[in-house]
Scaffold this motif. Structure first.
Motif, PDB file in Angstrom:
ATOM      1  N   GLU A 105      -7.427  10.278  12.007  1.00  0.00           N
ATOM      2  CA  GLU A 105      -6.844   9.094  12.645  1.00  0.00           C
ATOM      3  C   GLU A 105      -7.508   7.840  12.077  1.00  0.00           C
ATOM      4  OE1 GLU A 105      -7.120   9.422  16.828  1.00  0.00           O
ATOM      5  OE2 GLU A 105      -5.927  11.264  16.963  1.00  0.00           O
ATOM      6  N   LEU A 106      -6.962   7.358  10.973  1.00  0.00           N
ATOM      7  CA  LEU A 106      -7.511   6.182  10.322  1.00  0.00           C
ATOM      8  C   LEU A 106      -6.941   4.913  10.939  1.00  0.00           C
ATOM      9  CD1 LEU A 106      -7.327   7.276   6.574  1.00  0.00           C
ATOM     10  CD2 LEU A 106      -9.260   7.451   8.128  1.00  0.00           C
ATOM     11  N   PRO A 107      -7.727   3.878  11.057  1.00  0.00           N
ATOM     12  CA  PRO A 107      -7.177   2.601  11.564  1.00  0.00           C
ATOM     13  C   PRO A 107      -6.227   1.997  10.538  1.00  0.00           C
ATOM     14  CG  PRO A 107      -9.446   2.320  10.818  1.00  0.00           C
ATOM     15  CD  PRO A 107      -9.178   3.786  10.787  1.00  0.00           C
ATOM     16  N   GLY A 108      -5.177   1.397  11.017  1.00  0.00           N
ATOM     17  CA  GLY A 108      -4.227   0.754  10.109  1.00  0.00           C
ATOM     18  C   GLY A 108      -2.935   1.500   9.939  1.00  0.00           C
ATOM     19  N   GLY A 109      -2.962   2.824  10.112  1.00  0.00           N
ATOM     20  CA  GLY A 109      -1.738   3.608  10.021  1.00  0.00           C
ATOM     21  C   GLY A 109      -1.062   3.493   8.660  1.00  0.00           C
ATOM     22  N   GLY A 110       0.181   3.007   8.662  1.00  0.00           N
ATOM     23  CA  GLY A 110       0.958   2.900   7.435  1.00  0.00           C
ATOM     24  C   GLY A 110       0.481   1.845   6.467  1.00  0.00           C
ATOM     25  N   ALA A 111      -0.500   1.039   6.849  1.00  0.00           N
ATOM     26  CA  ALA A 111      -1.015   0.016   5.929  1.00  0.00           C
ATOM     27  C   ALA A 111      -1.646   0.644   4.698  1.00  0.00           C
ATOM     28  CB  ALA A 111      -2.026  -0.874   6.644  1.00  0.00           C
ATOM     29  N   TRP A 112      -2.208   1.848   4.854  1.00  0.00           N
ATOM     30  CA  TRP A 112      -2.808   2.519   3.713  1.00  0.00           C
ATOM     31  C   TRP A 112      -1.748   2.929   2.697  1.00  0.00           C
ATOM     32  CZ3 TRP A 112      -7.850   2.104   3.151  1.00  0.00           C
ATOM     33  CH2 TRP A 112      -8.639   1.915   4.296  1.00  0.00           C
ATOM     34  N   ILE A 113      -0.584   3.360   3.175  1.00  0.00           N
ATOM     35  CA  ILE A 113       0.510   3.701   2.267  1.00  0.00           C
ATOM     36  C   ILE A 113       0.971   2.465   1.516  1.00  0.00           C
ATOM     37  CG2 ILE A 113       2.815   4.700   2.097  1.00  0.00           C
ATOM     38  CD1 ILE A 113       0.736   6.680   2.948  1.00  0.00           C
ATOM     39  N   LEU A 114       1.116   1.361   2.224  1.00  0.00           N
ATOM     40  CA  LEU A 114       1.519   0.120   1.581  1.00  0.00           C
ATOM     41  C   LEU A 114       0.501  -0.319   0.544  1.00  0.00           C
ATOM     42  CD1 LEU A 114       3.463  -2.288   1.422  1.00  0.00           C
ATOM     43  CD2 LEU A 114       2.154  -3.352   3.283  1.00  0.00           C
ATOM     44  N   TRP A 115      -0.772  -0.163   0.870  1.00  0.00           N
ATOM     45  CA  TRP A 115      -1.815  -0.556  -0.074  1.00  0.00           C
ATOM     46  C   TRP A 115      -1.761   0.288  -1.337  1.00  0.00           C
ATOM     47  CZ3 TRP A 115      -6.152   1.995  -2.074  1.00  0.00           C
ATOM     48  CH2 TRP A 115      -7.045   1.175  -2.761  1.00  0.00           C
ATOM     49  N   LEU A 116      -1.513   1.588  -1.202  1.00  0.00           N
ATOM     50  CA  LEU A 116      -1.409   2.457  -2.367  1.00  0.00           C
ATOM     51  C   LEU A 116      -0.193   2.101  -3.220  1.00  0.00           C
ATOM     52  CD1 LEU A 116      -2.351   5.945  -0.871  1.00  0.00           C
ATOM     53  CD2 LEU A 116      -3.720   4.532  -2.417  1.00  0.00           C
ATOM     54  N   LEU A 117       0.927   1.829  -2.570  1.00  0.00           N
ATOM     55  CA  LEU A 117       2.134   1.457  -3.317  1.00  0.00           C
ATOM     56  C   LEU A 117       1.934   0.158  -4.076  1.00  0.00           C
ATOM     57  CD1 LEU A 117       4.867   2.371  -0.677  1.00  0.00           C
ATOM     58  CD2 LEU A 117       4.370   3.591  -2.795  1.00  0.00           C
ATOM     59  N   VAL A 118       1.325  -0.826  -3.432  1.00  0.00           N
ATOM     60  CA  VAL A 118       1.105  -2.115  -4.096  1.00  0.00           C
ATOM     61  C   VAL A 118       0.099  -1.976  -5.227  1.00  0.00           C
ATOM     62  CG1 VAL A 118       0.209  -4.452  -3.768  1.00  0.00           C
ATOM     63  CG2 VAL A 118       1.741  -3.455  -2.065  1.00  0.00           C
ATOM     64  N   SER A 119      -1.000  -1.268  -4.985  1.00  0.00           N
ATOM     65  CA  SER A 119      -2.034  -1.133  -6.013  1.00  0.00           C
ATOM     66  C   SER A 119      -1.544  -0.345  -7.210  1.00  0.00           C
ATOM     67  CB  SER A 119      -3.270  -0.462  -5.415  1.00  0.00           C
ATOM     68  OG  SER A 119      -2.957   0.834  -4.920  1.00  0.00           O
ATOM     69  N   SER A 120      -0.648   0.606  -6.998  1.00  0.00           N
ATOM     70  CA  SER A 120      -0.124   1.378  -8.127  1.00  0.00           C
ATOM     71  C   SER A 120       0.932   0.622  -8.917  1.00  0.00           C
ATOM     72  CB  SER A 120       0.464   2.701  -7.630  1.00  0.00           C
ATOM     73  OG  SER A 120       1.545   2.469  -6.740  1.00  0.00           O
ATOM     74  N   SER A 121       1.506  -0.433  -8.334  1.00  0.00           N
ATOM     75  CA  SER A 121       2.545  -1.196  -9.019  1.00  0.00           C
ATOM     76  C   SER A 121       2.016  -2.446  -9.718  1.00  0.00           C
ATOM     77  CB  SER A 121       3.634  -1.605  -8.026  1.00  0.00           C
ATOM     78  OG  SER A 121       3.100  -2.429  -6.999  1.00  0.00           O
ATOM     79  N   LEU A 122       0.817  -2.890  -9.371  1.00  0.00           N
ATOM     80  CA  LEU A 122       0.272  -4.083 -10.011  1.00  0.00           C
ATOM     81  C   LEU A 122      -0.126  -3.792 -11.449  1.00  0.00           C
ATOM     82  CD1 LEU A 122      -2.001  -5.585  -7.201  1.00  0.00           C
ATOM     83  CD2 LEU A 122       0.201  -6.455  -8.001  1.00  0.00           C
ATOM     84  N   PRO A 123       0.198  -4.669 -12.397  1.00  0.00           N
ATOM     85  CA  PRO A 123      -0.204  -4.454 -13.794  1.00  0.00           C
ATOM     86  C   PRO A 123      -1.705  -4.625 -13.962  1.00  0.00           C
ATOM     87  CG  PRO A 123       0.869  -6.587 -13.546  1.00  0.00           C
ATOM     88  CD  PRO A 123       1.022  -5.884 -12.231  1.00  0.00           C
ATOM     89  N   ILE A 124      -2.300  -3.747 -14.737  1.00  0.00           N
ATOM     90  CA  ILE A 124      -3.751  -3.787 -14.942  1.00  0.00           C
ATOM     91  C   ILE A 124      -4.172  -5.027 -15.726  1.00  0.00           C
ATOM     92  CG2 ILE A 124      -3.630  -2.453 -17.069  1.00  0.00           C
ATOM     93  CD1 ILE A 124      -6.382  -2.357 -14.347  1.00  0.00           C
ATOM     94  N   GLN A 125      -3.228  -5.659 -16.442  1.00  0.00           N
ATOM     95  CA  GLN A 125      -3.573  -6.859 -17.203  1.00  0.00           C
ATOM     96  C   GLN A 125      -4.103  -7.974 -16.311  1.00  0.00           C
ATOM     97  OE1 GLN A 125      -0.878  -5.073 -17.486  1.00  0.00           O
ATOM     98  NE2 GLN A 125      -0.230  -4.823 -19.620  1.00  0.00           N
ATOM     99  N   LEU A 126      -3.731  -7.969 -15.025  1.00  0.00           N
ATOM    100  CA  LEU A 126      -4.220  -8.999 -14.112  1.00  0.00           C
ATOM    101  C   LEU A 126      -5.734  -8.940 -13.926  1.00  0.00           C
ATOM    102  CD1 LEU A 126      -1.490  -8.811 -11.315  1.00  0.00           C
ATOM    103  CD2 LEU A 126      -1.704 -10.552 -13.082  1.00  0.00           C
ATOM    104  N   PHE A 127      -6.312  -7.766 -14.156  1.00  0.00           N
ATOM    105  CA  PHE A 127      -7.732  -7.584 -13.843  1.00  0.00           C
ATOM    106  C   PHE A 127      -8.604  -7.452 -15.088  1.00  0.00           C
ATOM    107  CE2 PHE A 127      -4.978  -5.474 -10.725  1.00  0.00           C
ATOM    108  CZ  PHE A 127      -5.281  -6.200  -9.584  1.00  0.00           C
ATOM    109  N   LEU A 128      -8.039  -7.629 -16.270  1.00  0.00           N
ATOM    110  CA  LEU A 128      -8.806  -7.393 -17.489  1.00  0.00           C
ATOM    111  C   LEU A 128      -9.969  -8.369 -17.627  1.00  0.00           C
ATOM    112  CD1 LEU A 128      -6.217  -6.482 -20.273  1.00  0.00           C
ATOM    113  CD2 LEU A 128      -7.836  -5.004 -19.079  1.00  0.00           C
ATOM    114  N   VAL A 129      -9.720  -9.660 -17.434  1.00  0.00           N
ATOM    115  CA  VAL A 129     -10.780 -10.659 -17.628  1.00  0.00           C
ATOM    116  C   VAL A 129     -11.927 -10.457 -16.646  1.00  0.00           C
ATOM    117  CG1 VAL A 129     -11.315 -13.121 -17.587  1.00  0.00           C
ATOM    118  CG2 VAL A 129      -9.199 -12.317 -18.667  1.00  0.00           C
TER     119      VAL A 129
END
Length: 282
Positions: A105-129
Motif C-alpha cells: 500500500e504505497l502512498p499516491g496510488g496511481g501517481a506512480w504509474i503516471l510518473w513511470l509513463l512520463v519518465s519513460s516518454s521524456l527524451p534523455i537529451q533533456l538531461f545530458l548537460v
C-alpha cells in the motif's frame, strides 16, 4: 462438413495475400542483413561495381582484418559487460518496484504509474548537460559503471510497467497460503511470485540488454577512452577512418550484429511470450 466449419478452416489456412504480405515484411527485415553479409565478403572494388549482388570471390580475410583494425575483441567484451550489467540491474529494479506497486500500500496510488509513463516518454537529451556535469563531479564520467547507472534509469520505467502487468493478473491465493504457512514477505516474493513472473522479468532484461548493446548517443557522450568503448562506438570510429573501404566496414558491422541475432534466435520464444501474454495494465 457443415457450413459452420468453413470459417474455421479459412482462418486456419492463410490466404495467398497473407503469405505475400508476410514475405514482403520478412524481406524488409532480413534484406539489409543479407546485403551486409554479402558486402562483407566482397572486395572494395566489387562493392562499387556490384553492391547488391552475390560476391564473386569470397574474401573471408575481411573479417580478420576488420576484427584487428576495429579492435572488435575488446569492444565486444566492453559491450557484453555493459549489456549484462544493464540487464541484471533493470531486472532487479523493475521486479522489486513492480512488486511494491502491486502488493504494498504505497502512498499516491496511481501517481506512480503516471510518473513511470512520463519518465519513460521524456527524451534523455533533456538531461545530458546536467548529467555530464554531475557525473564529472562524482567521478563517474568516462567510466562504464557511470554509463550503466544511466541505462538503469532510462530502461527501468518501461520494464517496471511490463513486470507490473504480469503481477496485476496473478492470483494472490498462492501468496496468502504461503504467508499462512509462515513465509515472510521476502520468502513469498522469492519462492512464489518470482517463478510465476519469470517470462516478464526475462523479457525486461533482454530488452534492456539489447537496447544498451545498440545504444550510441549516451555511450559516445559518457565514454571517451578508446579502451572502454562499447562495440557501437568502435564501429563508428572504424567507419570514420575507413569510409571508402565498405567491405571492412560491412564485416565489422556483421561482427557486431551476430551476437544479437544469435541471442534473439535462441531466446525468441520466451522473448515473444513475455511481450504478448500480458498487456501493459494501468
Amino acid at each position: 462438413m457443415s457450413t459452420l466449419d468453413q470459417p474455421t478452416r479459412a482462418r486456419r489456412h492463410p490466404q495467398p495475400v497473407t503469405w505475400v504480405i508476410l514475405g514482403v515484411l520478412a524481406l524488409y527485415a532480413v534484406g539489409p542483413l543479407l546485403v551486409l553479409a554479402g558486402n562483407s565478403l566482397k572486395s572494395a572494388r566489387e562493392i562499387d561495381s556490384n553492391p547488391l549482388g552475390f560476391p564473386q570471390a569470397w574474401s573471408w580475410s575481411n573479417f580478420a582484418e576488420a576484427w584487428e583494425r576495429a579492435h572488435m575483441g575488446g569492444a565486444l567484451l566492453n559491450s557484453a559487460v555493459i549489456a549484462t550489467a544493464t540487464a541484471l540491474g533493470v531486472a532487479v529494479i523493475a521486479t522489486t518496484a513492480a512488486y511494491a506497486m502491486t502488493r504494498l500500500e504505497l502512498p499516491g496510488g496511481g501517481a506512480w504509474i503516471l510518473w513511470l509513463l512520463v519518465s519513460s516518454s521524456l527524451p534523455i537529451q533533456l538531461f545530458l548537460v546536467p548529467l555530464v556535469s554531475w557525473w564529472s563531479t562524482l567521478g563517474l564520467y568516462n567510466q562504464p559503471i557511470g554509463l550503466i547507472i544511466i541505462y538503469w534509469a532510462v530502461y527501468s520505467p518501461f520494464a517496471t510497467l511490463l513486470v507490473r502487468a504480469f503481477l496485476v493478473g496473478l492470483p494472490r491465493e498462492y501468496e496468502e497460503a504461503a504467508r499462512l504457512d509462515g513465509a515472510g514477505e521476502l520468502g513469498v516474493f522469492a519462492r512464489i511470485v518470482l517463478p510465476m513472473i519469470r517470462p516478464a522479468v526475462l523479457t525486461a532484461a533482454l530488452v534492456a540488454g539489447l537496447q544498451s548493446y545498440n545504444e550510441f548517443m549516451l555511450a559516445v557522450t559518457f565514454i571517451q577512452d578508446r579502451d572502454l568503448q562499447p562495440v557501437a562506438l568502435s564501429l563508428y570510429s572504424f567507419q570514420q577512418g575507413f569510409t571508402t573501404d565498405w567491405s571492412l566496414v560491412s564485416a565489422a558491422g556483421l561482427i557486431m550484429a551476430l551476437p544479437v541475432v544469435v541471442l534473439f534466435l535462441t531466446m525468441q520464444r520466451r522473448f515473444i511470450d513475455g511481450y504478448v501474454s500480458r498487456g501493459i495494465a494501468v
